[in-house]
Structures are given as C-alpha cells and as structure tokens.
Design an enzyme around this catalytic site. Sequence first.
Site, PDB file in Angstrom:
ATOM      1  N   GLY A 120     -11.451 -16.373  55.144  1.00 17.86           N
ATOM      2  CA  GLY A 120     -10.733 -16.971  54.026  1.00 17.86           C
ATOM      3  C   GLY A 120     -11.840 -18.021  53.378  1.00 17.86           C
ATOM      4  O   GLY A 120     -11.271 -18.660  52.704  1.00 17.86           O
ATOM      5  N   ASP A 171     -18.158  -6.550  47.573  1.00 16.97           N
ATOM      6  CA  ASP A 171     -18.256  -6.976  48.849  1.00 16.97           C
ATOM      7  C   ASP A 171     -18.730  -5.982  50.204  1.00 16.97           C
ATOM      8  O   ASP A 171     -19.317  -5.933  50.896  1.00 16.97           O
ATOM      9  CB  ASP A 171     -16.867  -7.630  49.330  1.00 16.97           C
ATOM     10  N   TYR A 221      -5.221 -12.457  42.123  1.00 21.24           N
ATOM     11  CA  TYR A 221      -6.655 -11.776  41.965  1.00 21.24           C
ATOM     12  C   TYR A 221      -6.145 -10.486  41.200  1.00 21.24           C
ATOM     13  O   TYR A 221      -6.753 -10.165  40.433  1.00 21.24           O
ATOM     14  CB  TYR A 221      -7.076 -11.507  43.346  1.00 21.24           C
TER      15      TYR A 221
HETATM   16  C1  GLA Z   1     -13.399 -10.490  45.913  1.00 17.26           C
HETATM   17  C2  GLA Z   1     -13.420  -8.982  45.553  1.00 17.26           C
HETATM   18  C3  GLA Z   1     -14.757  -8.490  45.064  1.00 17.26           C
HETATM   19  C4  GLA Z   1     -14.877  -9.252  43.706  1.00 17.26           C
HETATM   20  C5  GLA Z   1     -14.972 -10.782  43.837  1.00 17.26           C
HETATM   21  C6  GLA Z   1     -15.097 -11.528  42.706  1.00 17.26           C
HETATM   22  O1  GLA Z   1     -14.493 -10.953  46.810  1.00 17.26           O
HETATM   23  O2  GLA Z   1     -13.211  -8.253  46.712  1.00 17.26           O
HETATM   24  O3  GLA Z   1     -14.579  -7.064  44.340  1.00 17.26           O
HETATM   25  O4  GLA Z   1     -14.128  -8.962  42.619  1.00 17.26           O
HETATM   26  O5  GLA Z   1     -13.632 -11.207  44.579  1.00 17.26           O
HETATM   27  O6  GLA Z   1     -16.321 -11.396  42.083  1.00 17.26           O
END
Ligand code: GLA
Length: 383
Positions: A120, A171, A221
Amino acid sequence: MELQKKIDSTFESRFGGHGAVYASAGRINLIGEHTDYNGGFVFPGAIDKVIMAEIRPNDTDTVRVFSIDIDEYTEFGLNEADAPKQSWARYIFGVCREILKRGGNVHGFDAVFAGNVPLGAGLSSSAALESCFAFAINDLFNNNQIDKFELARIGQSTEHNYCGVNCGIMDQFASVMGKAGHLMRLDCRSMEFEYFPFCPENHSLVLIDSRVKHELADSPYNKRRASCERVAKRLGIETLRDADMDMLNAIKTDITAEDYFRAKFVIEEKERVLTVCDALVNGDYETVGRCMYETHAGLSKDYEVSCEELDYLNDVARECGVTGSRIMGGGFGGCTINLVENDKMDKFVEEAKKRFNEKYGHEPKVYPVVISDGAHKVCEATH
Ligand code: GLA
C-alpha cells in the site's frame, strides 16, 4: 539473502525438499503519472525490494500456496470457477488463468512466497507478485516461450479481470523489464521503450512513506480513468495521448469541470516526461526537479489523487531545498519520491520525520532508492 532463507526453510517444512526460486521487483516512477492508460509516456525503474517465491510443480491440477507475510495457506484449481476468496491469492490465480486464456500451460504447483515491498505504499507490491508468478510459470511450464511484454500484460489483465483495478501497464512492465542502474522510458501507445542509465551527479532519490494506506480496487482510480476516456471519446480520439490544450479548451463548455481538469493534468504530464528525460541526459537536475513539483501540484489540485499528509511532505521537501518532490504512483496515500542533493539528504530526512511526527503522530518510513533488476530466477530447484 534473509528473505530467501526464510522462504527456503518454510518451503521445506511445508512441502519437503525444494523448488526453484524466483523474484520480481517493486518500482518507482520518476515522472509520468496516470499517463500509461492514456497512451502517454512513463519513466519507471525497478527497485531493490521484491516479492520472492519458491515454486515446484506437484503433478496435480491444484495450486497449493502459502503466504509467509500474511501467514495464510490456500489451495485452488485452475478453472474459472475455482477462484480463491483471499485477495492475495487472486493475484496468483489470475496470473494462472490469464496464461491459460492465452493458450499457455499451467499445471498444479506448490509455492511459498514473501516479500519486502511495503504494501500500500505505491511501490507496486501487487505487480511484483503477479510478475514473479508469471515469470516462474513461464519458466516452469512454458519453456520461456511467452515474451516478457506478454508477461507484463498478463499481470495487467489479472488486475483488470480478477482484482477490480483498471490499471495501465507501467507497474508490471517495470517489474518485469527493470534493469539495475537504469530507468526506462516507455511509450505506452507503441510500447517502444528505452533504457536510460540513472546515476545523477551529487543527487540521490529517497522515498518518504506517509503510511497512509491506499486501496485502488473499486477506488477513485477507476473513476480517474473513466474521466480520461470520456474526454477522449468527446474529442473523437482513442486516448488523450493525441490531445493538446487547444483541443481540450475547444470542448471545455461541453464537459464537466472535473473531467476538464483531469484531462488537463494528463496533457501536461505527458510533455513533462519528455522534458525530464532530456534534462536528465543533460545533467539539468533543476529542470527535473521543477517538473516533479509541477507534477505534484497537478496530481493534488487537478487530478485530486493526493492527500493532506502527502501535500505536507511535499511542502517540507520544498522548504528543505529538495531539488524535486512529488507524490508517486496511483495516489490516495503512499510515498513521495524526492530527488535530493547528497549534502542536503540527512537534514531533509531528519526534518521530514520530525515534522511529520509532530503533525500526524507517527514517523514516515524512509526508503533510499536503489534501481535494480526486474523479474529473474534466483536459483534452480537443486539448490
Ligand atoms: C498505478 C497503476 C499504474 C499507473 C499508476 C499511476 O500504479 O497500476 O498503471 O496508472 O497508478 O501512474
């Protein structure tokens, strides 16, 4: 080494003998936030914090897995109806399912895993978990025939289809493709990428973790992403990668103020990534730092994914003369990433800890950043 020892002895006592050991990394992102799902650029690197797993095929169709950190065991089959209830196990189940859906092989296996990627904190512990298992399954059952990009996509689809997060590719890409000492500029539209050696003169990166936990599933998000997609649709383009401020201003009165500011941030952010890459090559850390502060302001005011604690850490950084500072990752808690001149580092870290503690009653955690390798095999089963 400690991590591996712990995993090894737990595997031996649970399952007997040994499996092969794999690891995949958490990530930082120097700049380019919320640009990945808009077809823009990102600039991440893998870090020296990993999820590590010992895995051995068990000649059945059942996956048996123990999480050391959560201290929980579960087992599941490989059909869609076999989805486990525990959220941590769904990442592994999702990876298995996504590989099967693509025509790859997955059979039953025994596994034990643990990690040192803080949960987190915005360092992508979930991508590290997905990438670790995707990489291992590719090695154990698929002769490494699935290419690395596809492994990243498998992790991303796992998030979409099994974990409720409509994330971009950054990521998982960073976790799989990371290379020690290098950041990677990825064009999330063409998926072309370039390694950039990262060894800034007289500067280092440090993460300050507010310890405000973020939860991306069912979260704002997905709403941010929906805003961007609405604006792109209104503009008649596939993603905001193809938008500029003139185009956005021309439809300003047709969209909500909220959607306008979300899109404005993305349009500005995608330019900043290119500016920062150039500045880094030229050793122009002042520009890198200025862009980082601009990103923070945009994420806080226009994209609204910051929080009071992170805004405070950003203020403290500025007051301590830190070159660049911003909230990192998806937002809603987690860390700031700070580019700090080496001779200001100790004072900044001390000040950030002290002032944050005075205001919020607990010290933030501090992680120096070491840019490291992404997914890899740590050792064979015969170790
Ligand atoms: C999270 C998501 C990524 C990206 C970031 C913001 O980490 O998993 O794909 O969108 O937020 O840049």
